[in-house]
Design a protein around this motif. Sequence first.
Motif, PDB file in Angstrom:
ATOM      1  N   ASN A   1     -17.332  13.933 -10.555  1.00 17.72           N
ATOM      2  CA  ASN A   1     -18.210  14.035  -9.570  1.00 17.72           C
ATOM      3  C   ASN A   1     -17.930  12.665  -8.602  1.00 17.72           C
ATOM      4  OD1 ASN A   1     -20.884  13.673  -7.946  1.00 17.72           O
ATOM      5  ND2 ASN A   1     -21.694  12.348  -9.727  1.00 17.72           N
ATOM      6  N   PHE A   2     -17.568  11.740  -9.085  1.00 20.29           N
ATOM      7  CA  PHE A   2     -17.273  10.500  -8.275  1.00 20.29           C
ATOM      8  C   PHE A   2     -16.025  10.932  -7.322  1.00 20.29           C
ATOM      9  CE2 PHE A   2     -19.316   7.065 -11.006  1.00 20.29           C
ATOM     10  CZ  PHE A   2     -20.725   7.361 -10.570  1.00 20.29           C
ATOM     11  N   HIS A   3     -15.042  11.573  -8.078  1.00 20.67           N
ATOM     12  CA  HIS A   3     -13.736  12.045  -7.113  1.00 20.67           C
ATOM     13  C   HIS A   3     -14.155  12.676  -6.058  1.00 20.67           C
ATOM     14  CE1 HIS A   3      -9.842  13.911  -6.679  1.00 20.67           C
ATOM     15  NE2 HIS A   3     -10.701  15.219  -7.111  1.00 20.67           N
ATOM     16  N   TRP A   4     -14.988  13.706  -6.328  1.00 21.40           N
ATOM     17  CA  TRP A   4     -15.467  14.574  -5.302  1.00 21.40           C
ATOM     18  C   TRP A   4     -16.228  14.088  -4.009  1.00 21.40           C
ATOM     19  CZ3 TRP A   4     -17.438  17.978  -9.769  1.00 21.40           C
ATOM     20  CH2 TRP A   4     -16.162  18.624 -10.557  1.00 21.40           C
ATOM     21  N   HIS A   5     -16.899  13.176  -4.379  1.00 21.46           N
ATOM     22  CA  HIS A   5     -17.932  12.416  -3.513  1.00 21.46           C
ATOM     23  C   HIS A   5     -17.551  10.919  -3.111  1.00 21.46           C
ATOM     24  CE1 HIS A   5     -20.249  15.697  -5.591  1.00 21.46           C
ATOM     25  NE2 HIS A   5     -20.697  15.779  -4.382  1.00 21.46           N
ATOM     26  N   VAL A   6     -16.537  10.756  -3.432  1.00 20.65           N
ATOM     27  CA  VAL A   6     -16.005   9.404  -2.953  1.00 20.65           C
ATOM     28  C   VAL A   6     -15.724   9.502  -1.302  1.00 20.65           C
ATOM     29  CG1 VAL A   6     -13.597   9.498  -3.285  1.00 20.65           C
ATOM     30  CG2 VAL A   6     -14.473   7.296  -3.485  1.00 20.65           C
ATOM     31  N   SER A   7     -16.223   8.269  -0.764  1.00 19.10           N
ATOM     32  CA  SER A   7     -16.120   8.134   0.775  1.00 19.10           C
ATOM     33  C   SER A   7     -15.542   6.861   1.172  1.00 19.10           C
ATOM     34  CB  SER A   7     -17.195   8.807   1.520  1.00 19.10           C
ATOM     35  OG  SER A   7     -18.293   7.975   1.370  1.00 19.10           O
ATOM     36  N   GLY A   8     -15.100   6.661   2.569  1.00 16.50           N
ATOM     37  CA  GLY A   8     -14.852   5.279   3.048  1.00 16.50           C
ATOM     38  C   GLY A   8     -13.536   5.267   3.326  1.00 16.50           C
ATOM     39  N   PRO A   9     -12.981   4.046   3.973  1.00 19.09           N
ATOM     40  CA  PRO A   9     -11.718   3.640   4.205  1.00 19.09           C
ATOM     41  C   PRO A   9     -10.484   3.768   3.453  1.00 19.09           C
ATOM     42  CG  PRO A   9     -13.020   1.654   4.516  1.00 19.09           C
ATOM     43  CD  PRO A   9     -13.920   2.922   3.870  1.00 19.09           C
TER      44      PRO A   9
ATOM     45  N   MET B   1     -17.508   1.008  -4.804  1.00 21.11           N
ATOM     46  CA  MET B   1     -17.584  -0.051  -5.726  1.00 21.11           C
ATOM     47  C   MET B   1     -18.648   0.105  -6.916  1.00 21.11           C
ATOM     48  SD  MET B   1     -14.978  -1.935  -4.913  1.00 21.11           S
ATOM     49  CE  MET B   1     -14.202  -0.583  -4.400  1.00 21.11           C
ATOM     50  N   ASP B   2     -19.822   0.913  -6.585  1.00 15.88           N
ATOM     51  CA  ASP B   2     -20.723   1.095  -7.660  1.00 15.88           C
ATOM     52  C   ASP B   2     -20.120   2.071  -8.566  1.00 15.88           C
ATOM     53  OD1 ASP B   2     -22.560  -0.775  -6.763  1.00 15.88           O
ATOM     54  OD2 ASP B   2     -23.653   0.507  -5.560  1.00 15.88           O
ATOM     55  N   MET B   3     -19.452   3.055  -8.075  1.00 21.42           N
ATOM     56  CA  MET B   3     -18.589   4.146  -8.694  1.00 21.42           C
ATOM     57  C   MET B   3     -17.811   3.614  -9.751  1.00 21.42           C
ATOM     58  SD  MET B   3     -17.590   6.939  -6.200  1.00 21.42           S
ATOM     59  CE  MET B   3     -18.650   8.012  -4.998  1.00 21.42           C
ATOM     60  N   PHE B   4     -17.170   2.534  -9.311  1.00 16.32           N
ATOM     61  CA  PHE B   4     -16.146   1.981 -10.271  1.00 16.32           C
ATOM     62  C   PHE B   4     -16.750   1.025 -11.204  1.00 16.32           C
ATOM     63  CE2 PHE B   4     -13.119   2.779  -6.691  1.00 16.32           C
ATOM     64  CZ  PHE B   4     -12.266   3.829  -7.243  1.00 16.32           C
ATOM     65  N   ALA B   5     -17.488   0.534 -10.874  1.00 19.12           N
ATOM     66  CA  ALA B   5     -18.441  -0.427 -11.791  1.00 19.12           C
ATOM     67  C   ALA B   5     -19.090   0.359 -12.985  1.00 19.12           C
ATOM     68  CB  ALA B   5     -19.509  -1.360 -11.159  1.00 19.12           C
ATOM     69  N   GLU B   6     -19.705   1.572 -12.550  1.00 20.41           N
ATOM     70  CA  GLU B   6     -20.540   2.510 -13.516  1.00 20.41           C
ATOM     71  C   GLU B   6     -19.253   2.951 -14.393  1.00 20.41           C
ATOM     72  OE1 GLU B   6     -23.251   5.957 -13.607  1.00 20.41           O
ATOM     73  OE2 GLU B   6     -23.268   4.938 -11.706  1.00 20.41           O
TER      74      GLU B   6
ATOM     75  N   LEU C   1     -23.609   8.484 -22.689  1.00 26.21           N
ATOM     76  CA  LEU C   1     -23.422   7.951 -21.653  1.00 26.21           C
ATOM     77  C   LEU C   1     -24.285   8.525 -20.674  1.00 26.21           C
ATOM     78  CD1 LEU C   1     -19.601   8.202 -21.200  1.00 26.21           C
ATOM     79  CD2 LEU C   1     -20.744   6.225 -22.048  1.00 26.21           C
ATOM     80  N   LEU C   2     -24.829   7.816 -19.704  1.00 26.76           N
ATOM     81  CA  LEU C   2     -25.948   8.377 -18.943  1.00 26.76           C
ATOM     82  C   LEU C   2     -25.127   9.026 -17.749  1.00 26.76           C
ATOM     83  CD1 LEU C   2     -28.271   5.169 -18.390  1.00 26.76           C
ATOM     84  CD2 LEU C   2     -28.648   7.280 -20.149  1.00 26.76           C
ATOM     85  N   ASP C   3     -25.833  10.211 -17.163  1.00 22.25           N
ATOM     86  CA  ASP C   3     -25.646  10.728 -16.043  1.00 22.25           C
ATOM     87  C   ASP C   3     -25.589  10.004 -14.728  1.00 22.25           C
ATOM     88  OD1 ASP C   3     -24.838  12.888 -17.397  1.00 22.25           O
ATOM     89  OD2 ASP C   3     -26.643  13.986 -17.321  1.00 22.25           O
ATOM     90  N   ASN C   4     -25.100  10.403 -13.638  1.00 19.35           N
ATOM     91  CA  ASN C   4     -25.291   9.624 -12.399  1.00 19.35           C
ATOM     92  C   ASN C   4     -25.534  10.849 -11.266  1.00 19.35           C
ATOM     93  OD1 ASN C   4     -25.189   8.643  -9.642  1.00 19.35           O
ATOM     94  ND2 ASN C   4     -24.261   6.721 -10.479  1.00 19.35           N
ATOM     95  N   ASP C   5     -26.842  11.497 -11.025  1.00 20.33           N
ATOM     96  CA  ASP C   5     -26.931  12.326  -9.987  1.00 20.33           C
ATOM     97  C   ASP C   5     -27.377  11.882  -8.622  1.00 20.33           C
ATOM     98  OD1 ASP C   5     -26.443  14.405 -12.048  1.00 20.33           O
ATOM     99  OD2 ASP C   5     -28.642  14.139 -12.784  1.00 20.33           O
TER     100      ASP C   5
END
Length: 160
Positions: free
Chosen positions: A49-57, A115-120, A104-108
């Motif tokens: 999910n994070f792989h598909w939705h990551v964005s930024g520089p 950075m929040d992705m990596f922390a989670e 483990l909890l989901d993230n929807d």
Amino acid sequence: MMVRDAKAVQNEQLSTMPADLKPGAVRDIAGALNALLADVYALYLKTKNFHWHVSGPHFRDYHLLLDDHAGRSFAITDDIAERVRKIGGTTLRSIGHVNRLKRLLDNDADYVTPMDMFAELRDDNKQLIAKMRETHDLCDEYGYVATASLLENWIDEAER
């Protein structure tokens, strides 16, 4: 094969069950491994999910990093499930089963910063390692060295 014969075959124990494991050990180890498997699937899907939705520089680097992490998580799912079957247990059968067992909890969320992705994911990975250690201890308690050894490798990999 007759329907009654098929049902009888479905209910048979897997014949490769180690002779020295008592039924309580099979139940406990299979239960712990199935919960661990559900957690690994949950971590895999969250990472994708994070792989598909990551964005930024740093999109490209983060995108590749998350894909690699997801692949490493997914790589152990078959081994975990096969350990369950090897001792005569049954393993996960559906997404619903995964959902009932995962810890483990989901993230929807619609948007998560990189950075929040990596922390989670870091926190989830720490939780997964703790569950692996608990499962390792359980295997040690029952003297099931083969799975304990695999868990040591998975813990080492997860700590990277």
